[in-house]
Every structure is written in structure tokens, then in C-alpha cells.
Enzyme design. Structure first.
Site, PDB file in Angstrom:
ATOM      1  CG  HIS A 186      -3.906  -0.684   3.173  1.00 49.47           C
ATOM      2  ND1 HIS A 186      -3.665   0.549   2.628  1.00 49.47           N
ATOM      3  CD2 HIS A 186      -4.707  -1.341   2.303  1.00 49.47           C
ATOM      4  CE1 HIS A 186      -4.283   0.635   1.466  1.00 49.47           C
ATOM      5  NE2 HIS A 186      -4.923  -0.495   1.241  1.00 49.47           N
ATOM      6  N   GLY A 187      -3.610  -0.952   7.986  1.00 50.66           N
ATOM      7  CA  GLY A 187      -3.335  -1.688   9.215  1.00 50.66           C
ATOM      8  C   GLY A 187      -2.156  -2.624   9.070  1.00 50.66           C
ATOM      9  N   GLY A 188      -2.278  -3.818   9.639  1.00 48.80           N
ATOM     10  CA  GLY A 188      -1.193  -4.801   9.613  1.00 48.80           C
ATOM     11  C   GLY A 188      -0.762  -5.178   8.216  1.00 48.80           C
ATOM     12  CD  GLU A 192      16.945  14.279 -10.019  1.00 50.14           C
ATOM     13  OE1 GLU A 192      17.350  15.420 -10.280  1.00 50.14           O
ATOM     14  OE2 GLU A 192      17.253  13.267 -10.672  1.00 50.14           O
TER      15      GLU A 192
END
Length: 108
Positions: free
Chosen positions: A63-65, A88
């Protein structure tokens, strides 16, 4: 996916995911049968959290920036996954459990 490098990365991530899922199913099956699940459960938890972290990091990169912007889900997924790594039993604890079991197994 048009880029070979990305498709190869996604294929590797999917294989990590599938391995984690398989270990989780094995642990659940053994638990239902009343068997000892310490080793397989530790392996499943370790693989699942590591796979989830790698997948969410790749998601941010894709998604880049936008992936690092706090307004988008991609950013929050990484934070969510870090909680599962600690919850856990931290992954280092899982490795210690598995290492101890290996030592006991092969020192007989």
C-alpha cells in the site's frame, strides 16, 4: 499480480500461512484426542504469529505511503499482530519451550 517479485513474495507468504494453519489444526486435533499438545501448540503459535506479522508488513509495503498512515487499516493490522506475538506467550518463550523439548529428546 503483474510483478513477478511481488507474486513470489505473496506465494511465500501464503505458504507460511498454510503451514501455520496446518499446525493449528494438528494441535486442535491432538487436543480433542486428549494428547499432549505442548510442542505442536508452541509451533503453531510461533508460526502463526510470525506469518501474520510478515503478511501485515507486506500489506503495508504494497500500500506504499498509505500503509503507514494511521487512518488506514493496514497500519492498525501491524499493531494488532504485535499484541498476538506477546499474548499467549511471547515468541521467545515459545522458542525456549521448543528448544528445551529438543534438548530433552536428543540427550537421552
Amino acid at each position: 499480480i503483474d510483478f513477478d517479485a511481488k507474486s513470489q513474495e505473496f506465494a511465500e507468504l501464503e505458504s507460511h500461512f498454510d503451514a501455520a494453519r496446518s499446525l493449528t489444526y494438528q494441535a486442535a486435533s491432538r487436543w480433542q484426542l486428549g494428547r499432549d499438545i505442548l510442542k505442536i501448540a508452541s509451533q503453531a503459535k510461533l508460526r502463526a504469529t510470525e506469518a501474520a506479522f510478515a503478511i501485515t508488513e507486506a500489506n503495508k509495503r504494497v500500500h506504499g505511503g498509505v500503509g503507514v498512515t494511521k487512518d488506514y487499516r493496514a497500519h492498525h493490522l501491524v499493531d494488532d499482530i504485535q499484541v498476538t506475538i506477546i499474548g499467549e506467550g511471547e515468541n521467545s518463550v515459545q522458542r525456549a519451550i521448543l528448544g528445551s523439548m529438543l534438548k530433552n529428546q536428543y540427550s537421552r
